[in-house]
Design an enzyme around this catalytic site. Structure first.
Site, PDB file in Angstrom:
ATOM      1  N   GLY A  40       0.859  -1.191   0.000  1.00 40.15           N
ATOM      2  CA  GLY A  40       0.000   0.000   0.000  1.00 40.15           C
ATOM      3  C   GLY A  40       0.883   1.225   0.000  1.00 40.15           C
ATOM      4  O   GLY A  40       2.036   1.166   0.425  1.00 40.15           O
ATOM      5  N   THR A  42       2.633   4.872   0.778  1.00 43.24           N
ATOM      6  CA  THR A  42       3.164   5.471   2.003  1.00 43.24           C
ATOM      7  C   THR A  42       2.051   6.219   2.730  1.00 43.24           C
ATOM      8  O   THR A  42       1.285   6.946   2.106  1.00 43.24           O
ATOM      9  CB  THR A  42       4.327   6.430   1.652  1.00 43.24           C
ATOM     10  OG1 THR A  42       5.313   5.679   0.967  1.00 43.24           O
ATOM     11  CG2 THR A  42       4.919   7.059   2.898  1.00 43.24           C
ATOM     12  N   SER A  44      -0.438   4.678   4.265  1.00 41.55           N
ATOM     13  CA  SER A  44      -1.698   3.916   4.264  1.00 41.55           C
ATOM     14  C   SER A  44      -1.922   3.150   5.574  1.00 41.55           C
ATOM     15  O   SER A  44      -2.994   2.595   5.776  1.00 41.55           O
ATOM     16  CB  SER A  44      -1.726   2.951   3.065  1.00 41.55           C
ATOM     17  OG  SER A  44      -0.644   2.055   3.113  1.00 41.55           O
ATOM     18  N   LYS A  46       0.517   0.785   7.052  1.00 45.59           N
ATOM     19  CA  LYS A  46       1.173  -0.528   7.129  1.00 45.59           C
ATOM     20  C   LYS A  46       1.988  -0.678   8.421  1.00 45.59           C
ATOM     21  O   LYS A  46       1.853  -1.678   9.140  1.00 45.59           O
ATOM     22  CB  LYS A  46       2.097  -0.748   5.913  1.00 45.59           C
ATOM     23  CG  LYS A  46       1.407  -0.604   4.572  1.00 45.59           C
ATOM     24  CD  LYS A  46       2.358  -0.839   3.411  1.00 45.59           C
ATOM     25  CE  LYS A  46       3.492   0.156   3.312  1.00 45.59           C
ATOM     26  NZ  LYS A  46       3.050   1.551   3.047  1.00 45.59           N
ATOM     27  N   GLU A 171       9.685  -3.307   5.396  1.00 41.04           N
ATOM     28  CA  GLU A 171      10.518  -2.856   4.280  1.00 41.04           C
ATOM     29  C   GLU A 171      12.000  -3.206   4.466  1.00 41.04           C
ATOM     30  O   GLU A 171      12.861  -2.329   4.401  1.00 41.04           O
ATOM     31  CB  GLU A 171      10.338  -1.346   4.074  1.00 41.04           C
ATOM     32  CG  GLU A 171       8.891  -0.984   3.751  1.00 41.04           C
ATOM     33  CD  GLU A 171       8.715   0.467   3.306  1.00 41.04           C
ATOM     34  OE1 GLU A 171       9.623   0.986   2.640  1.00 41.04           O
ATOM     35  OE2 GLU A 171       7.670   1.045   3.627  1.00 41.04           O
TER      36      GLU A 171
END
Ligand SMILES: Nc1ncnc2c1ncn2[C@@H]1O[C@H](COP(=O)(O)OP(=O)(O)O)[C@@H](O)[C@H]1O
Ligand SMILES: [Mg+2]
Length: 286
Positions: A40, A42, A44, A46, A171
């Site tokens: 999704g 940046t 959103s 996560k 990430e």
């Protein structure tokens, strides 16, 4: 160990005048022994979402279940400690959290915190460092003398040292060179074969297509999709534009071919599938 989100709402600063609602009615599950990718754009939600898995953030409403532990707005720190032992959490740019004088001490920190003796913690740290291919010649060095890629591997070793059943990676490949990225994917695959529950936040749809069993798409704090990558990446192209989400490279290329009147039912998601598509056209129309 499975994880379940049941109608979770979350606000930063809940109950204050600065209350900022971020997550809305999240219902999702993360099965044992599977890789779940969370994608999704940046902002959103996560990172906010995954910090609920070890109780760093508590739901404002609703419940998160981790194995047989329930996390709600009222869960106490003592219970959260028991959950954290089971969850290896690798934050974005984890190398920023290295702090100890030596690599080995840094990786031992987690196990010691969870009550291991020094010698057990040392054993656990050594196993984790080996799993991450950190050369023994580095173990007594200061983590700050090392390259960015090495620091990243040490930080991940620290999260894995207590042998958690659940591994969350936010990430982890960001900023690594292609070889470092491939090593990371290999690690995820290895964790899966060890029957860990793996959660991977990623912006790289090629990685997602390659290793995810299911994908959760976050959009403006809500779950916009939870499904297998084959299903997700065959959605209508407009949906990806709306979600500001990429297709894997092969799928992007195939969409260009479609604009030139190529027809196919399943969108190719790998270079192999794309090559097959091109070859099949070559032989039937060539
Ligand atoms: N500590 C915080 N306090 C207030 N708002 C925050 C905090 N951390 C993140 N946010 C906000 O929450 C939203 C979601 O952020 P985040 O979970 O980091 O998204 P992602 O990981 O998808 O980029 C963003 O609008 C962000 O600005
Ligand atoms: Mg984030």
């Amino acid at each position: 160990m499975a994880i379940n989100f049941q109608q979770v709402n979350f606000s930063y600063g809940a109950g204050t005048s600065l209350e900022q609602p971020i997550l809305f009615d999240i219902t999702a599950n993360f099965p044992t022994g599977q890789v779940t990718a969370v994608v999704g754009q940046t902002g959103s939600g996560k990172s906010t979402l995954i910090q609920h898995i070890n109780g760093l953030l508590l739901p404002t409403e609703g419940q998160v279940t981790v194995a047989d532990h329930h996390i709600t707005a009222n869960t106490k720190e003592k219970e959260l400690m028991r959950i954290r032992e089971k969850v290896g959490m690798v934050f974005q740019f984890p190398e920023n959290q290295l702090f100890a004088n030596t690599v080995l001490e840094d990786v031992m920190y987690g196990p010691i915190n969870f009550g291991y003796s020094r010698s057990d913690a040392k054993n656990a740290a050594e196993i984790a460092l080996k799993r991450l291919n950190v050369s023994e010649t580095l173990w007594e060095k200061s983590p700050f003398e090392l390259s960015g890629g090495q620091m990243r591997r040490i930080a991940i070793a620290g999260a894995l040292a207590s042998n958690p059943d659940i591994v969350v990676l936010d990430e982890p490949a960001a900023g690594l060179d292609p070889r470092g990225q491939q090593e990371l994917l290999n690690l995820v695959i290895e964790l899966k074969t060890l029957n860990k529950t793996v959660i991977l936040i990623s912006h790289q749809m090629d990685h997602v297509a390659q290793i995810a069993d299911q994908v959760i798409v976050m959009h403006e704090g809500k779950v916009a999709a939870q499904e297998a990558p084959e299903q997700l990446f065959n959605r209508d192209i407009q949906w990806f534009t709306d979600m500001k989400l990429d297709l894997p490279k092969a799928g992007q290329f195939a969409e260009k071919l479609r604009q030139q009147d190529w027809q196919f039912e399943q969108r190719p998601l790998t270079i192999k599938a794309l090559t097959d598509l091109i070859n099949s056209r070559g032989t039937t129309h060539g």
